[in-house]
Design a protein around this motif. Structure first.
Motif, PDB file in Angstrom:
ATOM      1  N   PRO A   7       1.060 -10.534   3.054  1.00 58.88           N
ATOM      2  CA  PRO A   7       0.180 -10.290   1.907  1.00 58.88           C
ATOM      3  C   PRO A   7       0.520 -11.228   0.740  1.00 58.88           C
ATOM      4  O   PRO A   7       1.632 -11.764   0.668  1.00 58.88           O
ATOM      5  N   THR A   8      -0.434 -11.401  -0.153  1.00 58.97           N
ATOM      6  CA  THR A   8      -0.252 -12.324  -1.273  1.00 58.97           C
ATOM      7  C   THR A   8       1.084 -12.148  -2.011  1.00 58.97           C
ATOM      8  O   THR A   8       1.751 -13.140  -2.263  1.00 58.97           O
ATOM      9  N   PRO A   9       1.491 -10.893  -2.356  1.00 56.01           N
ATOM     10  CA  PRO A   9       2.720 -10.777  -3.164  1.00 56.01           C
ATOM     11  C   PRO A   9       3.972 -11.302  -2.443  1.00 56.01           C
ATOM     12  O   PRO A   9       4.955 -11.611  -3.100  1.00 56.01           O
ATOM     13  N   ARG A  53       9.634   0.862   2.832  1.00 59.34           N
ATOM     14  CA  ARG A  53       9.292   1.362   1.496  1.00 59.34           C
ATOM     15  C   ARG A  53       7.972   2.129   1.542  1.00 59.34           C
ATOM     16  O   ARG A  53       7.089   1.807   2.326  1.00 59.34           O
ATOM     17  N   ARG A  54       7.856   3.118   0.649  1.00 53.82           N
ATOM     18  CA  ARG A  54       6.741   4.055   0.745  1.00 53.82           C
ATOM     19  C   ARG A  54       5.441   3.541   0.127  1.00 53.82           C
ATOM     20  O   ARG A  54       4.428   4.220   0.155  1.00 53.82           O
ATOM     21  N   PHE A  55       5.461   2.322  -0.403  1.00 50.96           N
ATOM     22  CA  PHE A  55       4.218   1.737  -0.915  1.00 50.96           C
ATOM     23  C   PHE A  55       3.876   0.469  -0.129  1.00 50.96           C
ATOM     24  O   PHE A  55       3.064  -0.343  -0.569  1.00 50.96           O
ATOM     25  N   ASN A  57       2.793  -0.695   3.830  1.00 53.56           N
ATOM     26  CA  ASN A  57       2.446  -0.281   5.187  1.00 53.56           C
ATOM     27  C   ASN A  57       2.532  -1.471   6.131  1.00 53.56           C
ATOM     28  O   ASN A  57       2.272  -2.610   5.737  1.00 53.56           O
ATOM     29  N   VAL A  84       0.894  -4.673   4.548  1.00 52.52           N
ATOM     30  CA  VAL A  84      -0.123  -4.364   3.535  1.00 52.52           C
ATOM     31  C   VAL A  84       0.464  -3.472   2.437  1.00 52.52           C
ATOM     32  O   VAL A  84       0.532  -2.260   2.596  1.00 52.52           O
ATOM     33  N   PRO A  85       0.906  -4.063   1.328  1.00 50.85           N
ATOM     34  CA  PRO A  85       1.426  -3.246   0.221  1.00 50.85           C
ATOM     35  C   PRO A  85       0.292  -2.671  -0.621  1.00 50.85           C
ATOM     36  O   PRO A  85      -0.819  -3.217  -0.638  1.00 50.85           O
ATOM     37  N   ALA A  86       0.595  -1.576  -1.311  1.00 51.34           N
ATOM     38  CA  ALA A  86      -0.368  -1.024  -2.263  1.00 51.34           C
ATOM     39  C   ALA A  86      -0.603  -2.041  -3.377  1.00 51.34           C
ATOM     40  O   ALA A  86       0.329  -2.711  -3.818  1.00 51.34           O
ATOM     41  N   ILE A  87      -1.843  -2.171  -3.810  1.00 46.36           N
ATOM     42  CA  ILE A  87      -2.139  -3.003  -4.980  1.00 46.36           C
ATOM     43  C   ILE A  87      -2.925  -2.146  -5.965  1.00 46.36           C
ATOM     44  O   ILE A  87      -3.627  -1.216  -5.574  1.00 46.36           O
ATOM     45  N   ALA A  88      -2.782  -2.458  -7.252  1.00 44.46           N
ATOM     46  CA  ALA A  88      -3.335  -1.547  -8.261  1.00 44.46           C
ATOM     47  C   ALA A  88      -4.338  -2.193  -9.201  1.00 44.46           C
ATOM     48  O   ALA A  88      -4.936  -1.518 -10.020  1.00 44.46           O
ATOM     49  N   GLY A  89      -4.537  -3.504  -9.113  1.00 45.99           N
ATOM     50  CA  GLY A  89      -5.393  -4.167 -10.093  1.00 45.99           C
ATOM     51  C   GLY A  89      -6.832  -3.702 -10.025  1.00 45.99           C
ATOM     52  O   GLY A  89      -7.311  -3.297  -8.966  1.00 45.99           O
ATOM     53  N   GLY A  90      -7.520  -3.777 -11.171  1.00 41.89           N
ATOM     54  CA  GLY A  90      -8.920  -3.352 -11.159  1.00 41.89           C
ATOM     55  C   GLY A  90      -9.651  -3.719 -12.437  1.00 41.89           C
ATOM     56  O   GLY A  90     -10.869  -3.724 -12.481  1.00 41.89           O
TER      57      GLY A  90
ATOM     58  N   SER B 128      -9.362   1.390 -12.051  1.00 43.27           N
ATOM     59  CA  SER B 128      -8.249   1.314 -12.999  1.00 43.27           C
ATOM     60  C   SER B 128      -7.321   0.170 -12.601  1.00 43.27           C
ATOM     61  O   SER B 128      -7.516  -0.485 -11.583  1.00 43.27           O
ATOM     62  N   ARG B 134      -4.065   5.648 -10.579  1.00 32.99           N
ATOM     63  CA  ARG B 134      -4.517   5.774  -9.185  1.00 32.99           C
ATOM     64  C   ARG B 134      -3.973   7.038  -8.523  1.00 32.99           C
ATOM     65  O   ARG B 134      -4.708   7.766  -7.848  1.00 32.99           O
ATOM     66  N   ILE B 153      -7.620  -4.693  -6.576  1.00 31.95           N
ATOM     67  CA  ILE B 153      -7.632  -6.149  -6.359  1.00 31.95           C
ATOM     68  C   ILE B 153      -6.339  -6.766  -6.859  1.00 31.95           C
ATOM     69  O   ILE B 153      -5.704  -6.258  -7.801  1.00 31.95           O
ATOM     70  N   TYR B 176      -0.349   5.605   0.983  1.00 31.54           N
ATOM     71  CA  TYR B 176       0.843   5.133   0.274  1.00 31.54           C
ATOM     72  C   TYR B 176       1.481   6.347  -0.394  1.00 31.54           C
ATOM     73  O   TYR B 176       0.996   6.807  -1.421  1.00 31.54           O
TER      74      TYR B 176
END
Ligand SMILES: [Zn+2]
Lengths: 91, 267
Positions: A7-9, A53-55, A57, A84-90, B128, B134, B153, B176
């Motif tokens: 993934p990107t990060p 880690r839990r965030f 997958n 695939v990590p969780a991402i939060a941006g929006g 958000s 989230r 994103i 998650y």
């Protein structure tokens, strides 16, 4: 060889590559092999106790390994592993 | 409730679709959708939900428009820099479709106010920009039995899932279990993002919301959609319900919103 999608990060650790190849008969072996080629990857994926880690997958093809056999999930030639990590941006 | 001639003309390309029809368009006009964040994802989602004729749209955002927002937040124009995002968004949506009701809330979502918001809406779109909101939205929508369309994103990658844990599907914590601690996964607006990626994911959120309202098609209720804009790849992976989930599993430990939702901004 197993194809692994990065993934990107985590791409700074793979010199920007989004897809790398590694050897191994299980997810754990592939991650260990990847970490020997791209040091630091394992530490980003596993916590202090060595658990995923839990965030973050990991999928084998389309299946989440937490619902298979975890890191011990077996791999065969042609399988594709995705991180695939969780991402939060929006905003 | 019947449509005026102008409304029939406005929505004619929907009404002639057998999957929508006059009945479906009525469902849309009776629907109430709440958009969390009038930013990168909320902008395209809001524009299409307004154009679609979703009868009531709520916009929640505490921020004001900044010049650096305009690269992706297409609800806002250069003239709106400095104005509140929800007011700027209301103006744009009302100009696009004056037939709908637009409600604005210039504040941020918290454990204290979220349930009051959810009580007034049928479907929630998460646009958000942080893990605290989230996870809070996931938990609150489960307790309030609301469908949540989650989009996120980062740089060139997007993720999309429909969360209907109250109907027996997995929640966001099944996917998650916990938010990341500071320093491990970037989640701040300072992280770069391809502007048009917000459009892709935000528009897909709108599409999923519209399908949920109409009750048509395949949903993402048990799948995660992953989009890589650089490689031009869409992938769907399975998203099982986790019986050990702290929220929706067989022995839940999260039974209200009194937990700690603060997650430090991580870069
Ligand atoms: Zn759950």
């Amino acid at each position: 060889m197993i194809k692994v999608r990065i993934p990107t990060p985590l791409r700074p650790l793979t010199r920007g590559q989004g897809e790398v190849e590694a050897k191994g008969a299980s997810v754990a072996e592939v991650i260990a092999n990847l970490d020997s080629i791209h040091p630091g990857l394992k530490q980003r994926l596993y916590d202090e106790t060595g658990e995923l880690r839990r965030f973050v997958n990991i999928y084998v093809n389309e299946e989440d390994i937490r619902f298979l056999k975890g890191k011990e999930t077996a791999l065969k030639e042609g399988d594709e592993v995705s991180i695939v990590p969780a991402i939060a941006g929006g905003r | 409730m019947s449509f005026t001639d102008a409304q029939i003309q406005r929505y004619s390309r929907h009404i002639i679709l057998p999957e929508v029809g006059g009945k479906g368009q009525q469902k849309l006009s009776r629907a109430k959708a709440l958009i969390i964040g009038a930013g990168g994802l909320g902008s395209p989602a809001g524009l299409y939900l307004a154009a679609t004729g979703v009868g009531t749209l709520g916009l929640v955002d505490g921020d004001v428009v900044d010049l650096s927002n305009l690269q992706r937040q297409i609800l806002h124009t250069t003239a709106s820099v400095g104005a509140s995002k929800v007011e700027s968004g209301r103006r744009m949506l009302a100009a696009l479709n004056p037939e709908i009701t637009i409600k604005t809330y210039q504040e941020n979502i918290t454990a204290a106010n979220i349930l009051m918001f959810l009580a007034e809406y049928d479907i929630i779109l998460d646009g958000s920009d942080n893990f605290s909101t989230r996870f809070l939205l996931n938990d609150a929508c489960y307790f309030a039995k609301r469908t949540l369309i989650s989009g996120s994103i980062f740089r060139f990658e997007g993720q999309l899932a429909t969360i209907k844990a109250h109907e027996g599907y997995p929640c966001y914590r099944c996917l998650y279990p916990e938010p990341p601690p500071a320093g491990l996964v970037p989640n701040c607006q300072e992280a770069g993002v391809l502007g048009v990626l917000a459009g892709t994911i935000g528009v897909l959120q709108a599409a999923e919301a519209i399908k949920e309202i109409l009750g048509i098609g395949e949903t993402l209720a048990d799948r995660l959609l992953i989009y890589d804009a650089l490689e031009m790849k869409f992938r769907k992976v399975t998203r099982p319900k986790d019986p050990r989930c702290h929220l929706c599993g067989t022995h839940p430990t999260i039974t209200d919103l009194s937990g700690d939702y603060t997650v430090s901004c991580a870069l």
